[in-house]
Design a protein around this motif. Structure first.
Motif, PDB file in Angstrom:
ATOM      1  N   ARG A 229       0.821  -1.208   0.000  1.00 31.69           N
ATOM      2  CA  ARG A 229       0.000   0.000   0.000  1.00 31.69           C
ATOM      3  C   ARG A 229       0.850   1.252   0.000  1.00 31.69           C
ATOM      4  O   ARG A 229       0.374   2.343  -0.250  1.00 31.69           O
ATOM      5  CB  ARG A 229      -0.890   0.032   1.248  1.00 31.69           C
ATOM      6  N   SER A 262       4.163  13.696   0.976  1.00 26.23           N
ATOM      7  CA  SER A 262       2.778  14.164   0.850  1.00 26.23           C
ATOM      8  C   SER A 262       1.782  13.015   0.687  1.00 26.23           C
ATOM      9  O   SER A 262       0.590  13.193   0.915  1.00 26.23           O
ATOM     10  CB  SER A 262       2.659  15.171  -0.294  1.00 26.23           C
ATOM     11  N   TYR A 263       2.270  11.835   0.284  1.00 28.91           N
ATOM     12  CA  TYR A 263       1.352  10.700   0.123  1.00 28.91           C
ATOM     13  C   TYR A 263       1.348   9.759   1.319  1.00 28.91           C
ATOM     14  O   TYR A 263       0.736   8.699   1.266  1.00 28.91           O
ATOM     15  CB  TYR A 263       1.670   9.923  -1.167  1.00 28.91           C
ATOM     16  N   GLN A 264       2.023  10.131   2.384  1.00 25.93           N
ATOM     17  CA  GLN A 264       1.981   9.264   3.573  1.00 25.93           C
ATOM     18  C   GLN A 264       0.544   9.111   4.037  1.00 25.93           C
ATOM     19  O   GLN A 264      -0.200  10.096   4.130  1.00 25.93           O
ATOM     20  CB  GLN A 264       2.852   9.841   4.690  1.00 25.93           C
ATOM     21  N   GLY A 265       0.167   7.873   4.271  1.00 27.70           N
ATOM     22  CA  GLY A 265      -1.201   7.609   4.719  1.00 27.70           C
ATOM     23  C   GLY A 265      -2.237   7.616   3.607  1.00 27.70           C
ATOM     24  O   GLY A 265      -3.424   7.411   3.844  1.00 27.70           O
ATOM     25  N   LYS A 266      -1.800   7.872   2.385  1.00 27.17           N
ATOM     26  CA  LYS A 266      -2.742   7.831   1.263  1.00 27.17           C
ATOM     27  C   LYS A 266      -2.510   6.570   0.439  1.00 27.17           C
ATOM     28  O   LYS A 266      -1.519   5.862   0.633  1.00 27.17           O
ATOM     29  CB  LYS A 266      -2.575   9.070   0.391  1.00 27.17           C
ATOM     30  N   GLY A 267      -3.399   6.316  -0.511  1.00 24.76           N
ATOM     31  CA  GLY A 267      -3.308   5.081  -1.288  1.00 24.76           C
ATOM     32  C   GLY A 267      -2.951   5.308  -2.752  1.00 24.76           C
ATOM     33  O   GLY A 267      -2.867   6.445  -3.216  1.00 24.76           O
ATOM     34  N   ASP A 270      -5.091   7.601  -4.832  1.00 23.66           N
ATOM     35  CA  ASP A 270      -4.850   9.044  -4.742  1.00 23.66           C
ATOM     36  C   ASP A 270      -3.745   9.477  -5.712  1.00 23.66           C
ATOM     37  O   ASP A 270      -3.873  10.472  -6.427  1.00 23.66           O
ATOM     38  CB  ASP A 270      -4.438   9.428  -3.312  1.00 23.66           C
ATOM     39  N   ASP A 274      -4.286  11.908  -8.959  1.00 20.24           N
ATOM     40  CA  ASP A 274      -3.553  13.167  -9.144  1.00 20.24           C
ATOM     41  C   ASP A 274      -2.806  13.177 -10.476  1.00 20.24           C
ATOM     42  O   ASP A 274      -2.803  14.179 -11.185  1.00 20.24           O
ATOM     43  CB  ASP A 274      -2.560  13.376  -7.989  1.00 20.24           C
TER      44      ASP A 274
END
Ligand code: ADP
Ligand code: NA
Length: 328
Positions: A229, A262-267, A270, A274
């Motif tokens: 992930r 900036s994508y920490q914790g995102k999948g 996302d 973008d």
């Protein structure tokens, strides 16, 4: 003192350039206009070394020109031309062929790669001598530098050898060009097979400048990633995610480490969303500009004729000098 001169070419062998062509080459062609005297050629002579369809070649040549103009090749600052409209290329190529050893030509690895499939009777002599024509393309303009990717290094080495050989046999005539190594603008990988280079020969995973935007968005959203992930740049273990990060980084100007943060914790969704948005914003006006150039064929012809005339003025001087030196 004149600006250093560069010569580069691209084949009109696809309906559209892909994002790899853009980031690996064409974007830098545009930038070089600020610092160099630039000669850019749509190399249609090279495009007939393999079987082709005449109508399609003619169409693709025009679409290639329209794309280059839309991307920012300025016909006032650059000499933009179609190779077959400048006779000097084939005129010089013959002399270069006569200076090339048969074994030397046979060692060109790209020929070995490309000729493998069809067998000897389906491989043209033109494909074999292709690197020699390419040498003539460069030497005709007395280019100081040639933008090259890794795959073209051996051909440039041949070009340099031929220039040096000609000069030592017939007297100093040809400038020996240096490689202009393109910045590590990331090799771009196939979206559906991220360990393979993006290429026009596998359109399924390529992101094409002129493709329908919705279809490209779909391609980006279904790009192959991995079963983790985490959005992290790791070419070895996460080639798909790394490729998407590279693309987003170049288009946004944000560094990859900053993107990772900036994508920490995102999948992955996302990240893909973008990139899809950035891509749509990039290609929508570009496609409109290409359509504009194609809607005015007389103007496109005028630009290409002016380019061919300027190219001929330079290249025919080299040919005259070479022909005189060899005894014609
Ligand atoms: P293709 O590989 O699609 O046939 P070409 O060989 O015509 O493309 O390449 C034209 C230019 O685009 C070359 O300068 C090449 O180095 C660059 N290029 C092609 N594919 C890629 C890629 N996947 N990533 C970066 N640059 C590329
Ligand atoms: Na290629």
């Amino acid at each position: 003192s004149r600006r250093p001169r560069v010569l580069s070419g691209i084949q009109p062998t696809a309906d559209s350039f892909h994002v790899g062509n853009y980031l690996g080459a064409l974007r830098q062609w545009v930038d070089l206009q600020a610092t160099h005297e630039t000669f850019y050629s749509i190399v249609d002579l090279h495009a007939i070394t393999v079987e082709h369809e005449p109508k399609l070649l003619r169409q693709r040549t025009r679409v290639a020109a329209a794309q280059l103009l839309a991307l920012g090749i300025d016909p006032e600052r650059s000499t933009l031309f179609v190779q077959s409209q400048v006779p000097a290329h084939t005129q010089l190529s013959w002399v270069m062929e006569c200076l090339t050893g048969f074994g030397e030509a046979g060692r060109m690895t790209q020929f070995k790669d490309k000729s493998g499939k069809g067998g000897a009777d389906h491989t043209s002599v033109g494909l074999f001598t292709y690197p020699i024509l390419q040498a003539a393309d460069i030497l005709a303009y007395q280019a100081d530098a040639v933008p090259v990717g890794e795959d073209q290094r051996q051909h440039l080495e041949l070009t340099r050898n031929l220039a040096q050989r000609f000069n030592s046999r017939f007297g100093k005539t040809l400038r020996v060009p240096e490689p202009y190594i393109l910045k590590a603008t990331a090799k771009i990988y196939d979206l559906s097979e991220p360990r393979a280079k993006m290429s026009k020969s596998s359109p399924g995973g390529s992101l094409d400048l002129l493709a329908d935007v919705k279809a490209s968005v779909k391609k980006i959203k279904s790009a192959v990633t991995d079963t983790e992930r985490e959005i992290r740049y790791d070419e070895e273990n996460k080639p798909g995610v790394s490729n998407l990060l590279s693309l987003l980084s170049v288009f946004t100007g944000t560094s990859i480490p900053d993107l990772e943060v900036s994508y920490q914790g995102k999948g992955y969704g996302d990240l893909k969303g973008d990139l899809a948005q950035v891509w749509a914003e990039f290609v929508t006006p570009l496609q409109a500009a290409v359509a504009g150039y194609l809607a005015d064929p007389a103007e496109l012809d005028r630009i290409l004729s002016a380019g061919a005339a300027r190219a001929t003025a330079v290249a025919s001087k080299t040919v005259a000098d070479v022909y005189q030196k060899v005894g014609f």
